[in-house]
Design an enzyme around this catalytic site. Structure first.
Site, PDB file in Angstrom:
ATOM      1  N   GLU A   1     -28.667 -36.166 -30.732  1.00 43.80           N
ATOM      2  CA  GLU A   1     -28.233 -36.660 -29.422  1.00 43.80           C
ATOM      3  C   GLU A   1     -26.814 -36.238 -29.065  1.00 43.80           C
ATOM      4  O   GLU A   1     -26.491 -36.022 -27.900  1.00 43.80           O
ATOM      5  CB  GLU A   1     -28.343 -38.185 -29.367  1.00 43.80           C
ATOM      6  CG  GLU A   1     -29.771 -38.716 -29.365  1.00 43.80           C
ATOM      7  CD  GLU A   1     -30.443 -38.613 -27.998  1.00 43.80           C
ATOM      8  OE1 GLU A   1     -29.904 -37.936 -27.106  1.00 43.80           O
ATOM      9  OE2 GLU A   1     -31.522 -39.211 -27.844  1.00 43.80           O
TER      10      GLU A   1
ATOM     11  N   THR B   1     -24.126 -42.951 -39.980  1.00 46.82           N
ATOM     12  CA  THR B   1     -24.441 -41.668 -39.357  1.00 46.82           C
ATOM     13  C   THR B   1     -23.577 -40.537 -39.908  1.00 46.82           C
ATOM     14  O   THR B   1     -24.050 -39.414 -40.095  1.00 46.82           O
ATOM     15  CB  THR B   1     -24.268 -41.760 -37.831  1.00 46.82           C
ATOM     16  OG1 THR B   1     -25.087 -42.819 -37.342  1.00 46.82           O
ATOM     17  CG2 THR B   1     -24.673 -40.473 -37.148  1.00 46.82           C
TER      18      THR B   1
ATOM     19  N   SER C   1     -39.238 -40.429 -34.957  1.00 46.44           N
ATOM     20  CA  SER C   1     -38.945 -41.154 -36.192  1.00 46.44           C
ATOM     21  C   SER C   1     -38.555 -42.602 -35.934  1.00 46.44           C
ATOM     22  O   SER C   1     -39.096 -43.530 -36.551  1.00 46.44           O
ATOM     23  CB  SER C   1     -37.825 -40.443 -36.956  1.00 46.44           C
ATOM     24  OG  SER C   1     -38.215 -39.156 -37.351  1.00 46.44           O
TER      25      SER C   1
ATOM     26  N   TYR D   1     -43.448 -37.007 -38.222  1.00 46.15           N
ATOM     27  CA  TYR D   1     -42.102 -37.549 -38.224  1.00 46.15           C
ATOM     28  C   TYR D   1     -41.791 -38.435 -39.428  1.00 46.15           C
ATOM     29  O   TYR D   1     -40.725 -38.323 -40.019  1.00 46.15           O
ATOM     30  CB  TYR D   1     -41.849 -38.338 -36.926  1.00 46.15           C
ATOM     31  CG  TYR D   1     -41.776 -37.447 -35.718  1.00 46.15           C
ATOM     32  CD1 TYR D   1     -40.621 -36.733 -35.436  1.00 46.15           C
ATOM     33  CD2 TYR D   1     -42.875 -37.279 -34.879  1.00 46.15           C
ATOM     34  CE1 TYR D   1     -40.548 -35.893 -34.339  1.00 46.15           C
ATOM     35  CE2 TYR D   1     -42.807 -36.447 -33.774  1.00 46.15           C
ATOM     36  CZ  TYR D   1     -41.646 -35.747 -33.508  1.00 46.15           C
ATOM     37  OH  TYR D   1     -41.577 -34.910 -32.420  1.00 46.15           O
TER      38      TYR D   1
ATOM     39  N   SER E   1     -42.908 -41.738 -30.000  1.00 49.63           N
ATOM     40  CA  SER E   1     -43.446 -41.760 -31.366  1.00 49.63           C
ATOM     41  C   SER E   1     -42.655 -40.863 -32.307  1.00 49.63           C
ATOM     42  O   SER E   1     -43.195 -40.347 -33.292  1.00 49.63           O
ATOM     43  CB  SER E   1     -44.910 -41.320 -31.361  1.00 49.63           C
ATOM     44  OG  SER E   1     -45.024 -39.985 -30.864  1.00 49.63           O
TER      45      SER E   1
ATOM     46  N   ASN F   1     -27.227 -35.619 -36.511  1.00 53.76           N
ATOM     47  CA  ASN F   1     -25.990 -35.108 -35.933  1.00 53.76           C
ATOM     48  C   ASN F   1     -25.056 -34.542 -36.998  1.00 53.76           C
ATOM     49  O   ASN F   1     -24.458 -33.480 -36.807  1.00 53.76           O
ATOM     50  CB  ASN F   1     -25.298 -36.223 -35.138  1.00 53.76           C
ATOM     51  CG  ASN F   1     -26.072 -36.597 -33.892  1.00 53.76           C
ATOM     52  OD1 ASN F   1     -26.008 -35.920 -32.877  1.00 53.76           O
ATOM     53  ND2 ASN F   1     -26.837 -37.675 -33.968  1.00 53.76           N
TER      54      ASN F   1
ATOM     55  N   LYS G   1     -20.656 -42.441 -31.721  1.00 52.47           N
ATOM     56  CA  LYS G   1     -20.746 -42.141 -33.158  1.00 52.47           C
ATOM     57  C   LYS G   1     -21.507 -40.843 -33.409  1.00 52.47           C
ATOM     58  O   LYS G   1     -21.254 -40.151 -34.397  1.00 52.47           O
ATOM     59  CB  LYS G   1     -21.365 -43.314 -33.915  1.00 52.47           C
ATOM     60  CG  LYS G   1     -22.789 -43.693 -33.515  1.00 52.47           C
ATOM     61  CD  LYS G   1     -23.868 -43.012 -34.345  1.00 52.47           C
ATOM     62  CE  LYS G   1     -25.258 -43.358 -33.854  1.00 52.47           C
ATOM     63  NZ  LYS G   1     -26.323 -42.758 -34.668  1.00 52.47           N
TER      64      LYS G   1
END
Length: 333
Positions: A281, A248, A11, A49, A9, A256, A191
């Site tokens: 990540e 991104t 974003s 979120y 749950s 990131n 990425k």
């Protein structure tokens, strides 16, 4: 009506649950915390979120992972990459035997250097025809506003990809199908690492030339690794490759890039983690991406530089100098 379970749950899990419901699916969203479940069911909002997103009536939440799985044709997995194995080991026994397992995660597992679909296949005992991935330029904050977006749904079995495409196709979210699972996953994982590099450059006050070079050469690194692993080179010119990379690396909504910007401004990794509420990540996956590259004999200098800064204490300014002083070479080798 298609029944879908969404596990996670955060974003993106919340935003994708809304997409599925807007596409006509019944969605059960699994959340770890009871307060999140209560907020979603009573107020139609995940306040922690995506407070700006009012969830459709087709979404309900539960803390019971077995309840979430009941009748699900698709089980969507949206947890931090490095927690997938542990979580899925708990969930696998309750998932319907014919459910398609869909990965929203963009990472490579530490230690094993396995892609997320490989972890799913191994832990759930599912064949590749039951495992799909979704990737592309999909920043959750913009999806929450139902701004037009596109993505790629990939599965070795094209008919399964088409089923998933139909389950999440809305007037604002346009999914395309692909059978190149390897390429789609690598594009999404690498990425994040390149976005850290772009963020570091931003934090150091470097300009658009630098950031454009990092994105372009980062895409070249991704493509080299993908080709070594049997991916389709066209994938990296599409939504799961260049599209996701641009979004991104260019958006202030990117976790990131924001993480990298703080590093470039002189914050330590620990200080940056302390002020970051959500998972970036690339911070953990950069090591496993580099491990994967070395296993396939592929050179990835930007990824190696990011690992040096994030995990080995290399100064960003020293790292940039070392990266720029590498031996000159032809562009396409």
């Amino acid at each position: 009506m298609t029944q879908v379970a969404v596990y996670g749950s955060g974003s993106w899990g919340t935003a994708f649950a809304a997409i599925l419901a807007d596409a006509g699916c019944r969605v059960t969203l699994w959340a770890r915390r009871e307060d999140v479940v209560s907020s979603i069911n009573a107020e139609r909002v995940n306040a922690d979120y995506l407070p700006e997103l009012r969830l459709p009536e087709g979404v309900r939440a539960t803390t019971d992972f077995a309840e979430a799985a009941e009748g699900a044709e698709f089980a969507v997995l949206s947890v931090p990459s490095q927690t997938l194995r542990e979580n899925l080991a708990r969930w696998a026994g309750v998932l319907p035997a014919d459910a398609v397992l869909v990965s929203l995660m963009k990472g490579v597992e530490l230690g094993t250097a396995k892609r997320m679909s490989e972890v799913v296949e191994e832990v759930a005992g599912a064949g590749p025809e039951r495992v799909a991935v979704l990737s592309g330029p999909n920043l959750a904050g913009e999806i929450a506003q139902r701004q037009p977006a596109a993505a790629v749904v990939a599965c070795r079995d094209e008919s399964v990809a088409r089923r998933l495409q139909a389950a999440c196709h809305t007037p604002y979210f346009r999914p395309y199908t692909n059978t190149d699972v390897v390429g789609c996953e690598l594009g999404g994982a690498v990425k994040n690492v390149i976005a850290l590099a772009v963020g570091i450059a931003e934090g150091m006050g470097l300009g658009e030339n630098t950031k454009a070079a990092l994105m372009t050469r980062g895409l070249a690194e991704t493509s080299r690794l993908g080709l070594a692993m049997g991916a389709d080179p066209q994938t990296f010119a599409g939504l799961a490759g260049m599209g996701d990379l641009i979004a991104t690396c260019s958006s202030p909504l990117s976790r990131n890039t924001t993480f990298g910007t703080n590093l470039g401004r002189g914050m330590s990794v620990e200080e940056t983690i302390a002020v970051t509420r959500q998972t970036a990540e690339g911070v953990k996956s950069c090591r496993s991406v580099l491990d994967l590259a070395r296993r396939h004999g592929v050179e990835m200098p930007i990824t190696e530089t990011v690992v040096g800064i994030v995990h080995e204490g290399t100064s960003p300014r020293v790292a940039v100098k070392e990266l720029m002083s590498r031996t000159a070479k032809a562009e396409h080798r």
